[in-house]
Design a protein around this motif. Structure first.
Motif, mmCIF file in Angstrom:
data_model
loop_
_atom_site.group_PDB
_atom_site.id
_atom_site.type_symbol
_atom_site.label_atom_id
_atom_site.label_comp_id
_atom_site.label_asym_id
_atom_site.label_seq_id
_atom_site.Cartn_x
_atom_site.Cartn_y
_atom_site.Cartn_z
ATOM 1 N N PHE A 121 5.011 -11.675 -7.606
ATOM 2 C CA PHE A 121 5.813 -11.347 -8.587
ATOM 3 C C PHE A 121 5.602 -9.829 -9.083
ATOM 4 C CE2 PHE A 121 5.857 -15.734 -8.508
ATOM 5 C CZ PHE A 121 6.902 -16.351 -9.201
ATOM 6 N N PHE A 122 4.382 -9.448 -8.950
ATOM 7 C CA PHE A 122 4.031 -7.933 -9.443
ATOM 8 C C PHE A 122 2.740 -7.559 -8.513
ATOM 9 C CE2 PHE A 122 2.934 -10.994 -12.881
ATOM 10 C CZ PHE A 122 1.323 -10.590 -12.873
ATOM 11 N N SER A 123 2.274 -6.388 -8.685
ATOM 12 C CA SER A 123 1.275 -6.084 -7.876
ATOM 13 C C SER A 123 -0.053 -6.582 -8.206
ATOM 14 C CB SER A 123 1.105 -4.428 -7.954
ATOM 15 O OG SER A 123 0.117 -3.988 -7.258
ATOM 16 N N MET A 124 -0.852 -6.760 -7.498
ATOM 17 C CA MET A 124 -2.338 -7.083 -8.012
ATOM 18 C C MET A 124 -3.222 -6.069 -8.758
ATOM 19 S SD MET A 124 -3.430 -10.233 -7.114
ATOM 20 C CE MET A 124 -5.340 -9.803 -7.027
ATOM 21 N N LYS A 125 -2.712 -4.721 -8.373
ATOM 22 C CA LYS A 125 -3.272 -3.489 -9.053
ATOM 23 C C LYS A 125 -2.955 -3.584 -10.682
ATOM 24 C CE LYS A 125 -2.846 -0.394 -5.217
ATOM 25 N NZ LYS A 125 -1.983 0.815 -4.677
ATOM 26 N N GLU A 126 -1.861 -4.317 -11.040
ATOM 27 C CA GLU A 126 -1.568 -4.347 -12.271
ATOM 28 C C GLU A 126 -2.627 -5.049 -13.512
ATOM 29 O OE1 GLU A 126 0.284 -3.193 -15.666
ATOM 30 O OE2 GLU A 126 0.866 -2.551 -13.633
ATOM 31 N N LEU A 127 -3.307 -5.983 -12.545
ATOM 32 C CA LEU A 127 -4.285 -6.890 -13.231
ATOM 33 C C LEU A 127 -5.219 -6.234 -13.984
ATOM 34 C CD1 LEU A 127 -4.823 -9.803 -10.773
ATOM 35 C CD2 LEU A 127 -3.362 -9.861 -12.677
ATOM 36 N N ILE A 128 -5.732 -4.916 -13.655
ATOM 37 C CA ILE A 128 -6.718 -3.945 -14.379
ATOM 38 C C ILE A 128 -6.051 -3.402 -15.548
ATOM 39 C CG2 ILE A 128 -7.957 -3.360 -12.045
ATOM 40 C CD1 ILE A 128 -6.766 -0.668 -12.200
ATOM 41 N N ASN A 129 -4.908 -3.642 -15.862
ATOM 42 C CA ASN A 129 -4.283 -3.074 -17.008
ATOM 43 C C ASN A 129 -3.918 -3.996 -17.937
ATOM 44 O OD1 ASN A 129 -4.153 -0.351 -16.027
ATOM 45 N ND2 ASN A 129 -2.347 -1.148 -14.545
ATOM 46 N N VAL A 130 -4.463 -5.205 -17.947
ATOM 47 C CA VAL A 130 -4.150 -6.256 -18.767
ATOM 48 C C VAL A 130 -4.545 -5.832 -20.359
ATOM 49 C CG1 VAL A 130 -4.800 -8.780 -19.739
ATOM 50 C CG2 VAL A 130 -4.303 -8.349 -17.293
ATOM 51 N N GLY A 131 -3.565 -5.939 -21.296
ATOM 52 C CA GLY A 131 -3.976 -5.703 -22.711
ATOM 53 C C GLY A 131 -3.790 -4.060 -22.894
ATOM 54 N N LYS A 132 -3.700 -3.276 -21.934
ATOM 55 C CA LYS A 132 -3.649 -2.062 -21.992
ATOM 56 C C LYS A 132 -2.269 -1.354 -22.565
ATOM 57 C CE LYS A 132 -7.529 -0.713 -19.135
ATOM 58 N NZ LYS A 132 -7.809 -0.371 -17.891
ATOM 59 N N GLY A 176 1.040 0.352 -22.405
ATOM 60 C CA GLY A 176 2.053 0.655 -21.192
ATOM 61 C C GLY A 176 1.934 -0.441 -20.349
ATOM 62 N N SER A 177 1.249 -1.440 -20.183
ATOM 63 C CA SER A 177 1.113 -2.617 -19.230
ATOM 64 C C SER A 177 2.221 -3.810 -19.988
ATOM 65 C CB SER A 177 -0.206 -3.082 -18.981
ATOM 66 O OG SER A 177 -0.034 -4.089 -18.298
ATOM 67 N N PHE A 178 2.833 -4.524 -18.944
ATOM 68 C CA PHE A 178 3.703 -5.555 -19.354
ATOM 69 C C PHE A 178 2.669 -6.677 -19.361
ATOM 70 C CE2 PHE A 178 4.363 -4.886 -14.760
ATOM 71 C CZ PHE A 178 3.859 -6.053 -14.300
ATOM 72 N N LEU A 179 1.473 -6.734 -19.012
ATOM 73 C CA LEU A 179 0.652 -7.985 -18.965
ATOM 74 C C LEU A 179 -0.220 -7.878 -20.390
ATOM 75 C CD1 LEU A 179 -0.761 -7.803 -15.460
ATOM 76 C CD2 LEU A 179 1.004 -9.227 -16.318
ATOM 77 N N GLY A 180 0.372 -8.478 -21.481
ATOM 78 C CA GLY A 180 -0.389 -8.403 -22.599
ATOM 79 C C GLY A 180 -1.313 -9.609 -22.759
ATOM 80 N N THR A 181 -2.051 -9.538 -23.831
ATOM 81 C CA THR A 181 -3.236 -10.635 -23.954
ATOM 82 C C THR A 181 -2.573 -11.911 -24.328
ATOM 83 O OG1 THR A 181 -3.340 -9.850 -26.366
ATOM 84 C CG2 THR A 181 -4.961 -8.754 -24.869
#
Length: 272
Positions: free
Chosen positions: A82-93, A95-100
């Protein structure tokens, strides 16, 4: 299948811990209680989805009502493309779409999941719309047991039975701990199964929500069942499963683990 599910469950558990290490404000205890549920759904072939076509009309709709407690879905969605595994290191940061707390900007999430008690009503609405369109898609709603205090859920429970929504499956993560105490000390939900039966639902109970075989098999049978009744799967889980200081702790929902403690837990998993 069972070996794959066990392997993926361990992967999801470990990646969820890594996310919490990066973003300590994520709700780790609540996210760990539903690892086996989400693993069974997404890796067990129980739901129809297409990472390359997020809005496929024929997809099953998965509504994560316990949004704050679903960070364990992040590594699953990343692993499935669904999205890149690399995005997991940006959770909560920034600019990231992966919020807390997740929201619909995340590929794979259908709805807003911050305020509790809305997921089942949304799922019921989608369920009746799919019925009217003669669609065979299912609607799966995952909620926490603390959410069952909300009156909006009981309105949706009555509505779903009235309209015989057998394409709707509610999964309750019964981890028995709400935000600030054990649920039995706030409003005791017992007898929960009998309440759903009285309201006209088919009820399935999972004794051990961390036994991936039991979770997968009972979810499979329930999702495939079509008997003109909405279905609820009550899954007995442990909040903060596998972590001594979180298990059976009435405040586990708001506890954050230190980076060193997470490192220790992950090393223990890798040595198993």
């Amino acid at each position: 299948m069972l070996n794959l599910l066990k392997e993926k469950s361990k992967f999801v558990y470990k990646e969820t811990l890594k996310i919490h290490q990066i973003s300590p404000s994520t709700r780790i205890a609540s996210s760990l209680s539903c690892v086996e549920i989400l693993t069974s759904l997404y890796y067990g072939g129980l739901i129809n989805f297409n990472p390359n076509n997020l809005f496929d009309d024929d997809r099953d709709r998965v509504i994560i009502s316990k949004g704050h407690g679903s960070i364990s879905l992040y590594p699953i969605l990343a692993d499935l493309g669904f999205f890149s595994m690399k995005e997991l290191i940006n959770v909560g940061k920034e600019g990231s779409f992966l919020g807390t707390i997740p929201d619909p900007t995340i590929p794979g999430y259908e709805t807003v999941n911050g305020s509790l008690g809305h997921g089942l009503g949304v799922g019921a609405g989608i369920g009746i719309a799919l019925k009217k369109q003669d669609k065979s898609s299912n609607v799966i709603v995952l909620c926490g047991d603390g959410e069952m205090y909300e009156g909006s859920n009981w309105e949706a429970i009555m509505f779903s039975a009235e309209h015989k929504l057998d394409n709707l499956v509610l999964i309750i993560d019964l981890n028995k701990v709400s935000m600030l105490d054990f649920t039995k000390n706030i409003i005791n939900l017992k007898p929960l199964a009998q309440k759903f039966e009285i309201f006209g639902w088919e009820v399935v109970e999972i004794v051990n929500g961390h036994d991936i075989g039991e979770v997968y098999n009972k979810l499979k049978i329930t999702i495939e069942s079509k008997n003109k009744k909405p279905k609820v799967v009550i899954v007995n889980t442990i909040k903060g499963h596998g972590i001594a200081e979180l298990e059976n702790n009435p405040l586990s929902h708001i506890i954050s683990l230190t980076k060193d403690r997470i490192e220790e837990i992950i090393k223990g998993l890798e040595n198993e």
